[in-house]
Design a protein around this motif. Structure first.
Motif, PDB file in Angstrom:
ATOM      1  N   ILE A 196       0.846  -1.205   0.000  1.00  0.00           N
ATOM      2  CA  ILE A 196       0.000   0.000   0.000  1.00  0.00           C
ATOM      3  C   ILE A 196       0.879   1.252   0.000  1.00  0.00           C
ATOM      4  N   ALA A 197       1.999   1.196   0.763  1.00  0.00           N
ATOM      5  CA  ALA A 197       2.928   2.332   0.782  1.00  0.00           C
ATOM      6  C   ALA A 197       3.620   2.470  -0.575  1.00  0.00           C
ATOM      7  N   LYS A 198       4.017   1.339  -1.156  1.00  0.00           N
ATOM      8  CA  LYS A 198       4.708   1.349  -2.457  1.00  0.00           C
ATOM      9  C   LYS A 198       3.900   2.102  -3.506  1.00  0.00           C
ATOM     10  N   TYR A 199       2.584   1.930  -3.486  1.00  0.00           N
ATOM     11  CA  TYR A 199       1.729   2.552  -4.506  1.00  0.00           C
ATOM     12  C   TYR A 199       1.022   3.807  -3.992  1.00  0.00           C
ATOM     13  N   ASP A 200       1.512   4.357  -2.876  1.00  0.00           N
ATOM     14  CA  ASP A 200       0.905   5.581  -2.306  1.00  0.00           C
ATOM     15  C   ASP A 200      -0.598   5.439  -2.097  1.00  0.00           C
ATOM     16  N   ALA A 201      -1.032   4.238  -1.759  1.00  0.00           N
ATOM     17  CA  ALA A 201      -2.486   4.015  -1.724  1.00  0.00           C
ATOM     18  C   ALA A 201      -3.151   4.648  -0.508  1.00  0.00           C
ATOM     19  N   VAL A 202      -2.431   4.788   0.607  1.00  0.00           N
ATOM     20  CA  VAL A 202      -2.991   5.524   1.737  1.00  0.00           C
ATOM     21  C   VAL A 202      -3.035   7.011   1.407  1.00  0.00           C
ATOM     22  N   ALA A 203      -1.920   7.511   0.863  1.00  0.00           N
ATOM     23  CA  ALA A 203      -1.869   8.938   0.510  1.00  0.00           C
ATOM     24  C   ALA A 203      -2.954   9.274  -0.516  1.00  0.00           C
ATOM     25  N   ASP A 204      -3.145   8.394  -1.475  1.00  0.00           N
ATOM     26  CA  ASP A 204      -4.151   8.687  -2.494  1.00  0.00           C
ATOM     27  C   ASP A 204      -5.578   8.514  -1.981  1.00  0.00           C
ATOM     28  N   THR A 205      -5.753   7.642  -1.000  1.00  0.00           N
ATOM     29  CA  THR A 205      -7.072   7.551  -0.357  1.00  0.00           C
ATOM     30  C   THR A 205      -7.375   8.865   0.358  1.00  0.00           C
ATOM     31  N   ARG A 206      -6.351   9.398   1.031  1.00  0.00           N
ATOM     32  CA  ARG A 206      -6.514  10.709   1.673  1.00  0.00           C
ATOM     33  C   ARG A 206      -6.771  11.798   0.626  1.00  0.00           C
ATOM     34  N   GLN A 207      -6.148  11.659  -0.523  1.00  0.00           N
ATOM     35  CA  GLN A 207      -6.365  12.641  -1.586  1.00  0.00           C
ATOM     36  C   GLN A 207      -7.825  12.603  -2.055  1.00  0.00           C
ATOM     37  N   ARG A 208      -8.352  11.401  -2.190  1.00  0.00           N
ATOM     38  CA  ARG A 208      -9.772  11.271  -2.536  1.00  0.00           C
ATOM     39  C   ARG A 208     -10.633  11.934  -1.451  1.00  0.00           C
ATOM     40  N   ALA A 209     -10.249  11.717  -0.190  1.00  0.00           N
ATOM     41  CA  ALA A 209     -11.007  12.315   0.922  1.00  0.00           C
ATOM     42  C   ALA A 209     -10.999  13.834   0.816  1.00  0.00           C
ATOM     43  N   ARG A 210      -9.843  14.374   0.440  1.00  0.00           N
ATOM     44  CA  ARG A 210      -9.737  15.833   0.273  1.00  0.00           C
ATOM     45  C   ARG A 210     -10.759  16.349  -0.729  1.00  0.00           C
ATOM     46  N   HIS A 211     -10.894  15.623  -1.815  1.00  0.00           N
ATOM     47  CA  HIS A 211     -11.871  15.981  -2.848  1.00  0.00           C
ATOM     48  C   HIS A 211     -13.279  16.101  -2.261  1.00  0.00           C
ATOM     49  N   PHE A 212     -13.675  15.092  -1.492  1.00  0.00           N
ATOM     50  CA  PHE A 212     -15.038  15.117  -0.934  1.00  0.00           C
ATOM     51  C   PHE A 212     -15.168  16.171   0.165  1.00  0.00           C
ATOM     52  N   ALA A 213     -14.105  16.357   0.950  1.00  0.00           N
ATOM     53  CA  ALA A 213     -14.146  17.392   1.988  1.00  0.00           C
ATOM     54  C   ALA A 213     -14.313  18.772   1.341  1.00  0.00           C
ATOM     55  N   GLN A 214     -13.628  18.967   0.235  1.00  0.00           N
ATOM     56  CA  GLN A 214     -13.758  20.250  -0.459  1.00  0.00           C
ATOM     57  C   GLN A 214     -15.174  20.444  -0.994  1.00  0.00           C
ATOM     58  N   ARG A 215     -15.743  19.375  -1.525  1.00  0.00           N
ATOM     59  CA  ARG A 215     -17.137  19.464  -1.990  1.00  0.00           C
ATOM     60  C   ARG A 215     -18.064  19.803  -0.831  1.00  0.00           C
ATOM     61  N   ALA A 216     -17.794  19.213   0.350  1.00  0.00           N
ATOM     62  CA  ALA A 216     -18.608  19.534   1.536  1.00  0.00           C
ATOM     63  C   ALA A 216     -18.514  21.021   1.855  1.00  0.00           C
ATOM     64  N   ILE A 217     -17.292  21.516   1.847  1.00  0.00           N
ATOM     65  CA  ILE A 217     -17.073  22.938   2.167  1.00  0.00           C
ATOM     66  C   ILE A 217     -17.770  23.836   1.143  1.00  0.00           C
ATOM     67  N   ASP A 218     -17.629  23.477  -0.121  1.00  0.00           N
ATOM     68  CA  ASP A 218     -18.239  24.303  -1.171  1.00  0.00           C
ATOM     69  C   ASP A 218     -19.758  24.257  -1.147  1.00  0.00           C
ATOM     70  N   ALA A 219     -20.309  23.148  -0.667  1.00  0.00           N
ATOM     71  CA  ALA A 219     -21.775  23.067  -0.578  1.00  0.00           C
ATOM     72  C   ALA A 219     -22.333  24.114   0.365  1.00  0.00           C
ATOM     73  N   LEU A 220     -21.493  24.600   1.294  1.00  0.00           N
ATOM     74  CA  LEU A 220     -21.942  25.602   2.265  1.00  0.00           C
ATOM     75  C   LEU A 220     -21.926  27.022   1.700  1.00  0.00           C
ATOM     76  N   SER A 221     -21.454  27.164   0.463  1.00  0.00           N
ATOM     77  CA  SER A 221     -21.233  28.522  -0.074  1.00  0.00           C
ATOM     78  C   SER A 221     -22.512  29.333  -0.222  1.00  0.00           C
ATOM     79  N   ILE A 222     -23.664  28.657  -0.250  1.00  0.00           N
ATOM     80  CA  ILE A 222     -24.913  29.435  -0.367  1.00  0.00           C
ATOM     81  C   ILE A 222     -25.294  30.090   0.952  1.00  0.00           C
ATOM     82  N   PHE A 223     -24.644  29.698   2.035  1.00  0.00           N
ATOM     83  CA  PHE A 223     -24.998  30.271   3.340  1.00  0.00           C
ATOM     84  C   PHE A 223     -24.101  31.470   3.644  1.00  0.00           C
TER      85      PHE A 223
END
Lengths: 336, 336
Positions: free
Chosen positions: A288-315
């Motif tokens: 998993i370390a060899k293929y950066d699979a933990v880091a890339d899982t976190r990268q995917r998480a960043r994507h969704f966290a950003q979408r969460a943050i942006d969803a609040l922009s109407i408030f």
């Protein structure tokens, strides 16, 4: 530079603003939880209390409270409903521990270990029923529809996860569908009902749902990354639990997809349960370390966290929005 | 001589009038059940269908339908609600099979044997959620209150039964409280909601509740009598299951209460699990026969069946009332 465009991850992000924002309301929610987990059958509060007092973050009811602050809700209906959300979550955890045969939960012996599977299943059922009683007392059919729908979706997600267990060919798409159902549906519902009690328009309701759903996906992705990344103390569960159970999570999916033929052969043996010792876990972590699979899982998480943050922009920008945005940053920063 | 004062038990009583009365409605209920147990996750209808198509009597939804006939209800809301009641019952059976480690259910391999405990727990959760979705679609908060309350009481009764397991000192009073919760609460709710959809007054609502509750107690008493009285084919479960599980049911409670010191010693060893072989079961059956404990359990059932019948006296004599009265007679006559 506004809070929204600080690049993720902000490693110093914490849940503190969220905790501060919701502290007064959470006192009321906790009082409902303690009051309504009681029963004349002593085993029920004993078992429920073991988990409920076990140091969970109570993030889901916090989302209901933060959402209510965000939209300026002035009443107190959300306290009972937030407790109802936490009861659904607690029931799910109790049943999960039976399903997974867990030894640890939140760093303590899991309820099934102390009280046995039968009592754990039945007290889960009790809390689930209680959660519906709380919703009925509130009296909103719209809230009932949202939370009963979410409950059915959670159960479907759990069954789907069970079906995918030990199936090395599970795709990232299917994995996302599973965590969307088993985890994110309740995050979404917990957030959305804040807009419902405040009688917001559909756009705000949907925005809170989007925030919760994306946050839930981000949280689950990071949970799944941590299982291959960190020690048991971080998660309050045994490191490598997912591995030993043959659970198909994104770190494995990515490492398998990117692996050589020999590595794929290892993964097939490991996930099917033919290699699940400590040496196999070490090999899995190394691949998993060899293929950066933990880091890339976190990268995917960043994507969704950003979408969460942006969803609040109407408030409007306010304290609640800042706390909720930082909670999404924190979702990604956990376990670093 | 009117039907109501025919002395119990009428050994020729059958469920046929009830089946005939509710047949048209049950077609609609069964269609809802089949439709709403579907899911995009194939394991869910496979597992649910194993139990649902497994030849249960569907007595609880039948009570809703019969009650609706009794009070002259003309709509069709009760079809969806009767399906909801059956889903609650099915969820409970699935979880019971996990809790008891059952091998057989309705004469077939229990779901947990075929599909495993994890899937059985989770599909139970799914059906439970689905039952609330059906109630929410109907939209009556009063029905939701009745059925969510009943669900919590069922779970409490199941936990209480678990606590009483292998406890030889369990009293008849506690046993009655347990079966009142785990079995009779849903019979009562299933009957009561017929009066709610028909917008009857409180007296009729309560009378239907009383009918269902007493009928449920009678049914459970006879179920518990049959476990010491008859072969597995009658019940679709292994004879002596309750004995091997150390479940405290009335035949054991009576035989223990009436036994000599030596016999009580045997019961203590047996119920605590130190003697649970076939020879111990034979000895248990012999002691229960010696003290007429099966016969007297049936006598207790007659008492509750008669109360069920008498609860219907406020309603006009009609086909529904006759069928419901005979169903109560049948509850007692079963297994003779």
């Amino acid at each position: 530079m506004s809070a929204e465009i600080v690049p993720l991850p902000r490693h110093d992000a914490t849940l503190d603003p969220m905790l501060a924002l919701t502290a007064p309301g959470m006192n009321a929610v906790n009082a409902v939880i303690l009051d309504r987990m009681q029963s004349k059958i002593p085993l029920i509060p004993a078992l429920a209390g073991h988990l409920i007092s076990g140091g969970g973050k109570r993030l889901r009811p916090m989302l209901t409270l933060a959402g209510a602050e965000l939209v300026g809700y002035q009443g107190n209906r959300h306290h009972k409903l937030a407790a109802s959300v936490e009861f659904i979550h607690t029931a799910t955890l109790l049943h999960d521990d039976v399903v997974d045969g867990s030894d640890l939960r939140r760093g303590k012996a899991a309820a099934n270990i102390i009280f046995g599977n039968p009592a754990t299943v039945l007290v889960g059922d009790f809390l689930f029923s209680r959660s519906f009683e709380l919703m009925v007392e509130d009296g909103s059919l719209k809230v009932l529809k949202i939370l009963s729908g979410a409950s059915a979706i959670i159960a479907e997600g759990e069954v789907d996860q069970l079906t995918a267990q030990r199936q090395i060919e599970t795709s990232e798409e299917r994995y996302l569908a599973i965590i969307g159902a088993k985890t994110a549906a309740l995050f979404a519902a917990a957030s959305r009902i804040a807009a419902v009690v405040a009688e917001c328009d559909d756009v705000k309701e949907q925005a809170l749902d989007d925030y919760g759903r994306n946050l839930g996906i981000a949280f689950q992705l990071v949970d799944d990354a941590i299982d291959y990344d960190s020690d048991a103390a971080t998660m309050g569960k045994d490191r490598g639990d997912d591995f030993r159970e043959g659970k198909m999570t994104l770190p494995v999916i990515l490492a398998y997809a990117r692996g050589t033929d020999a590595e794929r052969k290892f993964w097939k043996a490991a996930i099917s349960g033919h290699r699940d010792g400590d040496d196999a876990l070490e090999e899995a972590v190394a691949l998993i370390a060899k293929y950066d699979a933990v880091a890339d899982t976190r990268q995917r998480a960043r994507h969704f966290a950003q979408r969460a943050i942006d969803a609040l922009s109407i408030f409007p920008e306010n304290r609640a929005r800042a706390a909720m945005s930082e909670a999404a940053q924190f979702a990604v920063a956990r376990g670093y």
